[in-house]
Design a protein around this motif. Structure first.
Motif, PDB file in Angstrom:
ATOM      1  N   ASN A  25     -72.680   7.758  35.073  1.00  0.00           N
ATOM      2  CA  ASN A  25     -71.570   7.868  34.114  1.00  0.00           C
ATOM      3  C   ASN A  25     -71.085   9.304  33.973  1.00  0.00           C
ATOM      4  O   ASN A  25     -70.882   9.784  32.868  1.00  0.00           O
ATOM      5  CB  ASN A  25     -71.999   7.347  32.730  1.00  0.00           C
ATOM      6  CG  ASN A  25     -72.508   5.929  32.809  1.00  0.00           C
ATOM      7  OD1 ASN A  25     -71.896   5.084  33.456  1.00  0.00           O
ATOM      8  ND2 ASN A  25     -73.652   5.667  32.190  1.00  0.00           N
ATOM      9  N   ALA A  26     -70.944   9.969  35.090  1.00  0.00           N
ATOM     10  CA  ALA A  26     -70.429  11.339  35.044  1.00  0.00           C
ATOM     11  C   ALA A  26     -68.934  11.285  34.755  1.00  0.00           C
ATOM     12  O   ALA A  26     -68.199  10.528  35.390  1.00  0.00           O
ATOM     13  CB  ALA A  26     -70.676  12.043  36.366  1.00  0.00           C
ATOM     14  N   MET A  27     -68.508  12.066  33.765  1.00  0.00           N
ATOM     15  CA  MET A  27     -67.091  12.103  33.392  1.00  0.00           C
ATOM     16  C   MET A  27     -66.710  13.530  33.078  1.00  0.00           C
ATOM     17  O   MET A  27     -67.484  14.230  32.429  1.00  0.00           O
ATOM     18  CB  MET A  27     -66.843  11.264  32.139  1.00  0.00           C
ATOM     19  CG  MET A  27     -66.797   9.785  32.396  1.00  0.00           C
ATOM     20  SD  MET A  27     -66.530   8.905  30.859  1.00  0.00           S
ATOM     21  CE  MET A  27     -68.051   9.260  29.997  1.00  0.00           C
ATOM     22  N   GLY A  28     -65.552  13.923  33.535  1.00  0.00           N
ATOM     23  CA  GLY A  28     -65.176  15.292  33.243  1.00  0.00           C
ATOM     24  C   GLY A  28     -63.692  15.521  33.333  1.00  0.00           C
ATOM     25  O   GLY A  28     -62.922  14.661  33.797  1.00  0.00           O
TER      26      GLY A  28
ATOM     27  N   ARG B  38     -72.018  27.172  30.908  1.00  0.00           N
ATOM     28  CA  ARG B  38     -73.233  26.807  30.184  1.00  0.00           C
ATOM     29  C   ARG B  38     -73.640  25.425  30.651  1.00  0.00           C
ATOM     30  O   ARG B  38     -72.839  24.492  30.689  1.00  0.00           O
ATOM     31  CB  ARG B  38     -72.910  26.794  28.686  1.00  0.00           C
ATOM     32  CG  ARG B  38     -74.020  26.334  27.787  1.00  0.00           C
ATOM     33  CD  ARG B  38     -73.475  26.266  26.355  1.00  0.00           C
ATOM     34  NE  ARG B  38     -74.447  25.623  25.477  1.00  0.00           N
ATOM     35  CZ  ARG B  38     -75.412  26.273  24.841  1.00  0.00           C
ATOM     36  NH1 ARG B  38     -75.531  27.574  24.977  1.00  0.00           N
ATOM     37  NH2 ARG B  38     -76.265  25.638  24.075  1.00  0.00           N
ATOM     38  N   VAL B  39     -74.909  25.301  31.060  1.00  0.00           N
ATOM     39  CA  VAL B  39     -75.424  24.027  31.561  1.00  0.00           C
ATOM     40  C   VAL B  39     -76.584  23.601  30.678  1.00  0.00           C
ATOM     41  O   VAL B  39     -77.470  24.398  30.376  1.00  0.00           O
ATOM     42  CB  VAL B  39     -75.934  24.161  33.018  1.00  0.00           C
ATOM     43  CG1 VAL B  39     -76.266  22.788  33.595  1.00  0.00           C
ATOM     44  CG2 VAL B  39     -74.920  24.877  33.887  1.00  0.00           C
ATOM     45  N   ASP B  40     -76.581  22.333  30.266  1.00  0.00           N
ATOM     46  CA  ASP B  40     -77.620  21.851  29.359  1.00  0.00           C
ATOM     47  C   ASP B  40     -78.024  20.437  29.728  1.00  0.00           C
ATOM     48  O   ASP B  40     -77.171  19.613  30.075  1.00  0.00           O
ATOM     49  CB  ASP B  40     -77.053  21.880  27.919  1.00  0.00           C
ATOM     50  CG  ASP B  40     -78.103  21.548  26.871  1.00  0.00           C
ATOM     51  OD1 ASP B  40     -79.305  21.598  27.195  1.00  0.00           O
ATOM     52  OD2 ASP B  40     -77.709  21.239  25.731  1.00  0.00           O
ATOM     53  N   ILE B  41     -79.320  20.164  29.704  1.00  0.00           N
ATOM     54  CA  ILE B  41     -79.804  18.785  29.787  1.00  0.00           C
ATOM     55  C   ILE B  41     -80.628  18.555  28.522  1.00  0.00           C
ATOM     56  O   ILE B  41     -81.685  19.165  28.340  1.00  0.00           O
ATOM     57  CB  ILE B  41     -80.683  18.527  31.037  1.00  0.00           C
ATOM     58  CG1 ILE B  41     -79.950  18.937  32.307  1.00  0.00           C
ATOM     59  CG2 ILE B  41     -81.080  17.043  31.102  1.00  0.00           C
ATOM     60  CD1 ILE B  41     -80.828  18.878  33.563  1.00  0.00           C
ATOM     61  N   ASP B  42     -80.115  17.688  27.636  1.00  0.00           N
ATOM     62  CA  ASP B  42     -80.776  17.434  26.354  1.00  0.00           C
ATOM     63  C   ASP B  42     -82.180  16.863  26.557  1.00  0.00           C
ATOM     64  O   ASP B  42     -82.447  16.189  27.544  1.00  0.00           O
ATOM     65  CB  ASP B  42     -79.975  16.372  25.566  1.00  0.00           C
ATOM     66  CG  ASP B  42     -78.728  16.967  24.935  1.00  0.00           C
ATOM     67  OD1 ASP B  42     -78.563  18.196  25.013  1.00  0.00           O
ATOM     68  OD2 ASP B  42     -77.938  16.178  24.377  1.00  0.00           O
ATOM     69  N   ASP B  43     -83.012  17.025  25.567  1.00  0.00           N
ATOM     70  CA  ASP B  43     -84.299  16.321  25.449  1.00  0.00           C
ATOM     71  C   ASP B  43     -85.099  16.316  26.746  1.00  0.00           C
ATOM     72  O   ASP B  43     -85.547  15.265  27.206  1.00  0.00           O
ATOM     73  CB  ASP B  43     -84.071  14.862  25.005  1.00  0.00           C
ATOM     74  CG  ASP B  43     -83.249  14.800  23.725  1.00  0.00           C
ATOM     75  OD1 ASP B  43     -83.409  15.712  22.892  1.00  0.00           O
ATOM     76  OD2 ASP B  43     -82.466  13.857  23.572  1.00  0.00           O
ATOM     77  N   SER B  44     -85.264  17.476  27.340  1.00  0.00           N
ATOM     78  CA  SER B  44     -86.041  17.540  28.569  1.00  0.00           C
ATOM     79  C   SER B  44     -86.662  18.926  28.717  1.00  0.00           C
ATOM     80  O   SER B  44     -86.267  19.871  28.031  1.00  0.00           O
ATOM     81  CB  SER B  44     -85.143  17.255  29.777  1.00  0.00           C
ATOM     82  OG  SER B  44     -84.196  18.291  29.903  1.00  0.00           O
TER      83      SER B  44
ATOM     84  N   ALA C 258     -60.329  25.700  32.197  1.00  0.00           N
ATOM     85  CA  ALA C 258     -61.459  25.278  31.374  1.00  0.00           C
ATOM     86  C   ALA C 258     -61.936  23.956  31.938  1.00  0.00           C
ATOM     87  O   ALA C 258     -61.131  23.143  32.410  1.00  0.00           O
ATOM     88  CB  ALA C 258     -61.038  25.112  29.919  1.00  0.00           C
ATOM     89  N   THR C 259     -63.244  23.740  31.929  1.00  0.00           N
ATOM     90  CA  THR C 259     -63.775  22.510  32.514  1.00  0.00           C
ATOM     91  C   THR C 259     -64.929  21.993  31.667  1.00  0.00           C
ATOM     92  O   THR C 259     -65.684  22.779  31.077  1.00  0.00           O
ATOM     93  CB  THR C 259     -64.205  22.756  33.981  1.00  0.00           C
ATOM     94  OG1 THR C 259     -64.447  21.524  34.619  1.00  0.00           O
ATOM     95  CG2 THR C 259     -65.452  23.623  34.057  1.00  0.00           C
ATOM     96  N   TYR C 260     -65.009  20.690  31.544  1.00  0.00           N
ATOM     97  CA  TYR C 260     -66.117  20.073  30.800  1.00  0.00           C
ATOM     98  C   TYR C 260     -66.557  18.831  31.543  1.00  0.00           C
ATOM     99  O   TYR C 260     -65.741  18.078  32.054  1.00  0.00           O
ATOM    100  CB  TYR C 260     -65.666  19.699  29.381  1.00  0.00           C
ATOM    101  CG  TYR C 260     -66.750  18.993  28.601  1.00  0.00           C
ATOM    102  CD1 TYR C 260     -67.816  19.708  28.055  1.00  0.00           C
ATOM    103  CD2 TYR C 260     -66.732  17.605  28.460  1.00  0.00           C
ATOM    104  CE1 TYR C 260     -68.833  19.058  27.376  1.00  0.00           C
ATOM    105  CE2 TYR C 260     -67.746  16.944  27.766  1.00  0.00           C
ATOM    106  CZ  TYR C 260     -68.800  17.676  27.221  1.00  0.00           C
ATOM    107  OH  TYR C 260     -69.812  17.037  26.556  1.00  0.00           O
ATOM    108  N   MET C 261     -67.863  18.632  31.618  1.00  0.00           N
ATOM    109  CA  MET C 261     -68.374  17.430  32.268  1.00  0.00           C
ATOM    110  C   MET C 261     -69.592  16.959  31.485  1.00  0.00           C
ATOM    111  O   MET C 261     -70.361  17.778  30.981  1.00  0.00           O
ATOM    112  CB  MET C 261     -68.788  17.777  33.701  1.00  0.00           C
ATOM    113  CG  MET C 261     -69.181  16.577  34.525  1.00  0.00           C
ATOM    114  SD  MET C 261     -70.924  16.591  34.904  1.00  0.00           S
ATOM    115  CE  MET C 261     -70.889  15.965  36.563  1.00  0.00           C
ATOM    116  N   GLN C 262     -69.732  15.651  31.348  1.00  0.00           N
ATOM    117  CA  GLN C 262     -70.974  15.137  30.782  1.00  0.00           C
ATOM    118  C   GLN C 262     -71.451  13.945  31.585  1.00  0.00           C
ATOM    119  O   GLN C 262     -70.663  13.248  32.229  1.00  0.00           O
ATOM    120  CB  GLN C 262     -70.813  14.791  29.311  1.00  0.00           C
ATOM    121  CG  GLN C 262     -69.930  13.591  29.041  1.00  0.00           C
ATOM    122  CD  GLN C 262     -69.988  13.204  27.581  1.00  0.00           C
ATOM    123  OE1 GLN C 262     -69.778  14.046  26.703  1.00  0.00           O
ATOM    124  NE2 GLN C 262     -70.291  11.942  27.312  1.00  0.00           N
TER     125      GLN C 262
END
Lengths: 138, 384
Positions: free
Chosen positions: B183-186, B263-269, B200-204
Motif C-alpha cells: 500500500n505504498a502511496m505518495g 526524513r525517513v521513519d519506520i514506526d514501532d520498530s 516536495a515529496t511525501y510517501m507512506q
C-alpha cells in the motif's frame, strides 16, 4: 546523438560562417500567433504543446551537426549543446517527453512548415522564403 | 545476462504491431574509484582501484502505439550487481490529454530530486548524487501513477501521484532481507519559475522486513516472558513507514545551486528516524563545471520504545537502539568536463567524517575515535 564523427568538420566550418548570421523562427503563414522568445523556448523544450492561441504546436528541429542548430540552441534556447543534451536525457530516460522530430536540410524544413499550420521551425534568416512566416529573428 | 522479475508490461514489447514507431536510447557510466581501506558506512571502494561499484549500462526502448498509448522499458545492468540486467522501468503510458498522463507498470519512486534519472549520470553534475542524502537503496515500485502538468501564470507545476508495491532486498549492505512495502502511496509536486525549481515529496507505506537478527531478538524476549504486543515494537511487521523530502535548486545557465532534505521513519520498530540533507554549488564556464557539496546524515535517538519493556530488559533494548545511531558528514569537490556533446568526464574527491563512533560498545554522546575516509573517483557518463 548519431554519427558525430563524420560531421565534426562541417560543424567547425558552419560555426565560423554562422558567427555573423541570424536565425529566424518560422511558422505557417496562416498562424496568427506572436511568440516571445520564452514561448518559443517552451515549445521547443516540450514545456507546452500549444501555441498561445490554443492550437497544437509541433516543433521541428534540425539533425545534430547542422550549423543553424547550434545557432538556434545558443541564440534562442540560450543554452549550449551539452546542456540541451542533458535536458533531453532527463525527459527521455524518464519517459516524459521525446525531443522534436528533426530534418536534415533547409528545403525539408521550409516545405514542412509551409504545409503544416501546427508546425514551428527555424532556419538561417537569409534563407527565409515567402512560403513561411517569421515570428522572430535572433 | 539474467533477467529477473519482468513486470507483465514488458512482455508487450515483444509483440508490438509492426507499425509502431520504436525509439531506442541508452546511457551509461564507467566509474573508477579508490578509497581508504575502511568499512566506513558501507564504503563502496577500497585501496585497489575498483571499476564495478558504480559503472552501469542501460538501454531504453519506447514504442508509440498510437492513439496516445505508448510503452517504455529500460533495462539497466549495474556493475554492483555483476552487470545482471534488470528492468528499472517498464510501463504503459496513456496521455489522457496534453497535461495528464496515466502510467502503469514498473516505475521510479520520486523520493529525491534526481530520482527519476538517478542512474543517468550525464544529467547531473556529480559522479553520483551525495550519499548522505541518497541513502535509500531501492528505487522502483510496481503500480500506477498519474502525472499532471499545468501552469500558474509563469510557474510550471508538475504533480506525480502514485500507488503501488515494492518487493525488494532491503538493508542490502548490512542485513540483506527480502521484504515488502505494501500500500505504498505518495505524491511529488514540483514548481519551476525562471531559474528556480522547488519540490516536495511525501510517501507512506506498510513496511514488512523480517530482519533475522530482530526476529530472533523478539523471539528470545517472548520466551523470557515479554508479551508479543511489546516485542512487536521491535519487529518491522506491517509498520507505517513515511518519507518526507523537499528541495530547492537554481540554475541560470552559469550558476547552479541545489539543496535537499529528507526524513525517513519506520514506526514501532528497531529502526531510528533518519534525517539527511546536502547543499551543492557549481559554476559552468564553457564546457567545464566545477562543483562542491556538503551533506550530513544523522539519526534521532529513540528512548520511548525501551521504556515499554519490563525494567530488566530496558538497558539491553536501549543499547540495541543506540547501537544503530550514526551521524556523519560528506564533503565533495569535483569537476565535470563536457568534452563531447554526448559524454562528460568527471573527477570527484569526497571526504567522509564520522561524528558518532561506529563502535556500538562506546557510550552514546561521546565523540571519541572519530573516523574519516577519503575517496577519489573518475568517471565518464554518456548517452546515445
Amino acid at each position: 546523438m548519431k554519427s558525430i564523427f563524420k560531421v565534426t568538420g562541417a560543424v567547425l566550418f558552419g560555426m565560423s560562417l554562422a558567427a555573423q548570421a541570424e536565425v529566424a523562427v518560422i511558422v505557417h503563414p496562416s498562424n496568427g500567433d506572436s511568440l516571445s522568445q520564452d514561448e518559443i523556448q517552451r515549445v521547443f523544450l516540450a514545456k507546452t504543446k500549444t501555441f498561445p492561441s490554443g492550437a497544437q504546436a509541433v516543433p521541428i528541429d534540425f539533425d545534430d551537426g547542422v550549423a543553424v542548430k547550434d545557432m538556434f540552441v545558443s541564440n534562442v534556447l540560450s543554452r549550449d549543446t551539452s546542456q540541451i543534451k542533458a535536458y533531453w536525457a532527463k525527459l527521455v530516460f524518464t519517459g516524459k517527453a521525446n525531443p522534436p522530430k528533426t530534418v536534415a536540410t533547409d528545403s525539408e524544413m521550409l516545405s514542412l512548415i509551409a504545409a503544416n499550420p501546427n508546425m514551428i521551425g527555424y532556419i538561417d534568416a537569409a534563407k527565409v522564403t515567402a512560403d513561411v512566416k517569421v515570428v522572430g529573428t535572433f | 545476462m539474467k533477467l529477473r522479475s519482468l513486470p507483465a508490461v514488458s512482455l508487450l514489447i515483444v509483440s508490438l504491431p509492426l507499425s509502431a514507431e520504436v525509439t531506442i536510447n541508452g546511457f551509461g557510466s564507467v566509474v573508477v574509484g579508490v578509497s581508504d581501506d575502511l568499512n566506513f558506512r558501507n564504503n563502496l571502494y577500497d585501496k585497489d582501484i575498483g571499476f564495478k561499484p558504480q559503472s552501469k549500462f542501460a538501454l531504453q526502448a519506447m514504442a508509440d502505439l498510437g492513439e496516445n498509448l505508448s510503452v517504455t522499458a529500460q533495462i539497466l545492468a549495474k556493475g554492483a550487481d555483476d552487470f545482471d540486467a534488470n528492468f528499472e522501468w517498464a510501463y504503459l503510458s496513456y496521455a489522457v490529454n496534453d497535461s495528464t498522463t496515466l502510467r502503469a507498470g514498473r516505475l521510479r519512486i520520486p523520493f529525491y530530486r534526481y530520482s527519476d534519472y538517478l542512474d543517468v549520470g550525464f544529467a547531473y553534475p556529480f559522479i553520483s548524487p551525495p550519499r548522505t542524502m541518497y541513502s535509500l537503496l531501492f528505487s522502483t515500485y510496481d503500480g500506477v501513477s498519474v502525472l499532471h502538468n499545468f501552469s500558474l501564470s509563469s510557474i510550471d507545476v508538475s504533480v506525480n501521484a502514485y500507488a503501488g508495491r515494492v518487493e525488494e532486498t532491503f538493508f542490502s549492505t548490512t542485513t540483506p532481507t527480502a521484504g515488502k512495502l505494501n500500500n505504498a502511496m505518495g505524491i511529488n509536486s514540483q514548481l519551476s519559475w525562471q531559474s528556480f525549481t522547488a519540490y516536495a515529496t511525501y510517501m507512506q507505506t506498510d513496511v514488512n522486513i523480517p530482519v533475522v537478527t530482530v526476529e530472533g531478538l523478539a523471539a528470545q524476549l517472548n520466551q523470557a516472558g515479554v508479551p508479543v504486543s511489546v516485542t512487536d515494537n521491535l519487529r518491522i511487521n506491517d509498520d507505517k513507514g513515511t518519507f518526507l523530502g523537499y528541495g530547492l535548486s537554481y540554475d541560470d545557465g552559469s550558476l547552479v545551486f541545489n539543496a535537499e532534505k529528507s526524513r525517513v521513519d519506520i514506526d514501532d520498530s528497531l529502526n531510528l528516524v533518519n534525517n539527511q540533507w546536502y547543499v551543492n554549488l557549481g559554476y559552468r564556464v564553457r564546457s567545464l563545471q566545477p562543483y562542491v557539496y556538503y551533506g550530513e546524515a544523522e539519526t534521532d535517538r529513540n528512548t520511548t520504545t525501551a521504556a515499554m519493556f519490563p525494567a530488566p530488559f530496558r538497558p539491553g533494548i536501549q543499547a540495541a537502539f543506540d547501537g544503530q545511531m550514526y551521524e556523519f558528514t560528506e564533503t565533495g569537490l569535483g569537476i565535470r568536463w563536457d568534452f563531447h556533446d554526448s559524454a562528460a568526464l568527471k573527477a570527484e574527491y569526497t571526504k567522509y567524517d564520522d561524528i558518532w563512533d561506529r563502535n556500538a560498545a562506546t557510550q552514546v554522546g561521546s565523540q571519541d575515535h572519530k573516523e574519516s575516509m577519503d575517496q577519489f573517483r573518475v568517471g565518464i557518463d554518456f548517452i546515445f
